[in-house]
Design a protein around this motif. Structure first.
Motif, short mmCIF file in Angstrom:
data_model
loop_
_atom_site.label_atom_id
_atom_site.label_comp_id
_atom_site.label_asym_id
_atom_site.label_seq_id
_atom_site.Cartn_x
_atom_site.Cartn_y
_atom_site.Cartn_z
N THR A 108 1.02 -1.13 0.16
CA THR A 108 0.26 0.01 0.01
C THR A 108 0.95 1.27 0.22
OG1 THR A 108 -1.74 -1.29 1.07
CG2 THR A 108 -1.73 1.18 1.24
N LEU A 109 0.61 2.06 -0.98
CA LEU A 109 1.69 3.18 -1.08
C LEU A 109 1.29 4.41 0.20
CD1 LEU A 109 1.69 3.78 -5.00
CD2 LEU A 109 3.27 2.63 -3.39
N MET A 110 -0.12 4.53 0.26
CA MET A 110 -0.34 5.34 1.29
C MET A 110 -1.50 5.07 2.16
SD MET A 110 -0.89 9.42 0.86
CE MET A 110 0.62 9.79 1.04
N ASP A 111 -1.64 5.14 3.53
CA ASP A 111 -2.75 4.61 4.21
C ASP A 111 -4.13 5.44 3.80
OD1 ASP A 111 -3.26 6.97 6.08
OD2 ASP A 111 -1.27 6.21 6.89
N ALA A 112 -5.37 4.94 4.24
CA ALA A 112 -6.46 5.54 3.89
C ALA A 112 -6.86 6.89 4.18
CB ALA A 112 -7.72 4.81 4.11
N GLN A 113 -6.50 7.21 5.62
CA GLN A 113 -6.53 8.62 6.32
C GLN A 113 -5.69 9.60 5.53
OE1 GLN A 113 -8.94 9.31 8.56
NE2 GLN A 113 -8.24 11.32 8.33
N ALA A 114 -4.47 9.36 5.22
CA ALA A 114 -3.57 10.04 4.44
C ALA A 114 -3.98 10.41 3.12
CB ALA A 114 -2.23 9.52 4.65
N MET A 115 -4.85 9.54 2.59
CA MET A 115 -5.16 9.67 1.13
C MET A 115 -6.34 10.59 1.16
SD MET A 115 -3.86 8.14 -1.35
CE MET A 115 -4.99 8.58 -2.42
N LEU A 116 -7.25 10.73 2.12
CA LEU A 116 -8.41 11.44 2.27
C LEU A 116 -7.71 12.97 2.14
CD1 LEU A 116 -10.75 10.00 4.81
CD2 LEU A 116 -11.03 10.27 2.44
N SER A 117 -6.88 13.43 2.80
CA SER A 117 -6.31 14.62 3.01
C SER A 117 -5.56 14.80 1.63
CB SER A 117 -5.19 14.95 4.10
OG SER A 117 -4.80 16.00 4.11
N VAL A 118 -4.75 14.02 1.12
CA VAL A 118 -4.12 14.45 -0.10
C VAL A 118 -5.08 14.55 -1.38
CG1 VAL A 118 -2.54 13.40 -1.87
CG2 VAL A 118 -1.95 13.00 0.29
N ARG A 119 -6.19 13.71 -1.29
CA ARG A 119 -7.29 13.90 -2.11
C ARG A 119 -7.91 15.00 -2.27
NH1 ARG A 119 -9.37 10.47 -5.72
NH2 ARG A 119 -8.53 8.64 -4.57
N ARG A 120 -8.00 15.77 -0.93
CA ARG A 120 -8.60 17.01 -0.93
C ARG A 120 -7.77 17.97 -1.52
NH1 ARG A 120 -10.58 15.13 4.28
NH2 ARG A 120 -8.74 16.07 5.18
N ARG A 121 -6.52 17.83 -1.20
CA ARG A 121 -5.52 18.99 -1.99
C ARG A 121 -5.44 18.83 -3.26
NH1 ARG A 121 -5.14 21.43 2.99
NH2 ARG A 121 -3.87 20.63 4.62
N ALA A 122 -5.69 17.46 -3.85
CA ALA A 122 -5.65 17.23 -5.40
C ALA A 122 -6.68 18.10 -6.10
CB ALA A 122 -5.53 15.89 -5.75
N GLU A 123 -7.99 17.79 -5.55
CA GLU A 123 -9.19 18.53 -5.89
C GLU A 123 -9.10 19.96 -6.10
OE1 GLU A 123 -11.98 16.82 -3.53
OE2 GLU A 123 -11.97 14.64 -4.36
N GLU A 124 -8.63 20.65 -5.00
CA GLU A 124 -8.57 21.96 -4.89
C GLU A 124 -7.54 22.52 -6.12
OE1 GLU A 124 -10.61 24.01 -3.66
OE2 GLU A 124 -11.61 22.64 -2.49
N ALA A 125 -6.42 21.90 -5.97
CA ALA A 125 -5.22 22.36 -6.90
C ALA A 125 -5.62 22.03 -8.31
CB ALA A 125 -3.92 21.61 -6.51
N ALA A 126 -6.28 21.10 -8.62
CA ALA A 126 -6.88 20.74 -10.10
C ALA A 126 -7.72 21.80 -10.49
CB ALA A 126 -7.20 19.56 -10.17
N ARG A 127 -8.99 21.95 -9.67
CA ARG A 127 -9.89 23.01 -9.91
C ARG A 127 -8.99 24.31 -10.20
NH1 ARG A 127 -12.41 22.22 -5.25
NH2 ARG A 127 -13.66 20.83 -6.11
N ALA A 128 -8.25 24.84 -9.34
CA ALA A 128 -7.76 26.05 -9.56
C ALA A 128 -6.65 26.19 -10.57
CB ALA A 128 -6.71 26.55 -8.17
N ALA A 129 -6.23 25.01 -11.08
CA ALA A 129 -5.46 25.11 -12.35
C ALA A 129 -6.25 25.27 -13.52
CB ALA A 129 -4.67 23.74 -12.40
#
Length: 225
Positions: A108-129
């Protein structure tokens, strides 16, 4: 009393960090431009604080490669070249690729809890881009990569990659703000990276990140032309 001295030390340390963060944001926003010079006194007056935490904050930013210091003339924002930017991209590509190769052995590259936070950052960054909102993008992009780099499980690698990421944005911001084709050069693939990480697909993660680095190098080619 010892307690008072400790409290003063903590307060100064906190102020030092606050000033360093504020100045870093000014550089990333392009309000402090490459080559722009200033003194400790000017910054102290601007923030209404004493010279000591300001000097310490400026020394910290110099150590991060964002400022150049001159004992007699003060400080100025470091001016990175296209060659510097290329080197940053190439260095982070090598380190990130190696980190994901190593992480793939854990399953497993990253645990589920960490993935939730990273995914939120990803969504916001992609939306801004996609919206062309550079100010929002920079903050989320830096936090996204910082959190994703936890995969390396090595604080030295994490700090090294974060430093490169900030330096790369410091170089890029003045050019991007002046570019009428801004939207063409804002990478928005954060969610694709996260999806590959969530699947535990190390090869796809590395392919997505290679595409990201190729995009950055293509932009550098355009600057040189």
């Amino acid at each position: 009393m010892p307690g008072n001295g400790g409290s003063t030390s903590v307060t100064r340390s906190t102020l030092r960090q606050q000033i360093a963060d504020a100045l870093r944001d000014e550089v990333l926003a392009g309000r402090l431009k490459p080559g722009q010079a200033f003194t400790v006194k000017q910054i102290a007056d601007q923030y209404g604080v004493s010279a000591t935490p300001v000097r310490e904050a400026l020394v910290d930013l110099s150590a991060q490669g964002l400022l150049d210091s001159d004992q007699h003339r003060g400080f100025k924002v470091h001016r990175f070249s296209v060659a510097d930017y290329r080197s940053m991209v190439e260095a982070r590509a090598l380190v990130v690729d190696g980190a994901f190769r190593r992480a793939s052995g854990r399953g497993t590259l990253m645990d589920a809890q960490a993935m939730l936070s990273v995914r939120r950052r990803a969504e916001e960054a992609a939306r801004a881009a996609r919206a062309g909102d550079l100010d929002i993008l920079i903050g989320y992009d830096i936090r996204f990569w910082r959190e994703l780099s936890q995969i390396a499980e090595n604080p030295y690698i994490i700090d090294f990659l974060h430093k490169l990421r900030v330096q790369a944005w410091v170089f890029a911001v003045p050019y991007l703000r002046a570019d009428p084709r801004l939207m063409d050069w804002l990478w928005a693939g954060h969610e694709d990276v996260v999806n590959a990480v969530a699947r535990g697909d190390e090869k796809s993660v590395r392919a997505e990140i290679r595409a990201y680095n190729d995009h950055a190098l293509a932009w550098a080619d355009r600057l040189e032309r």
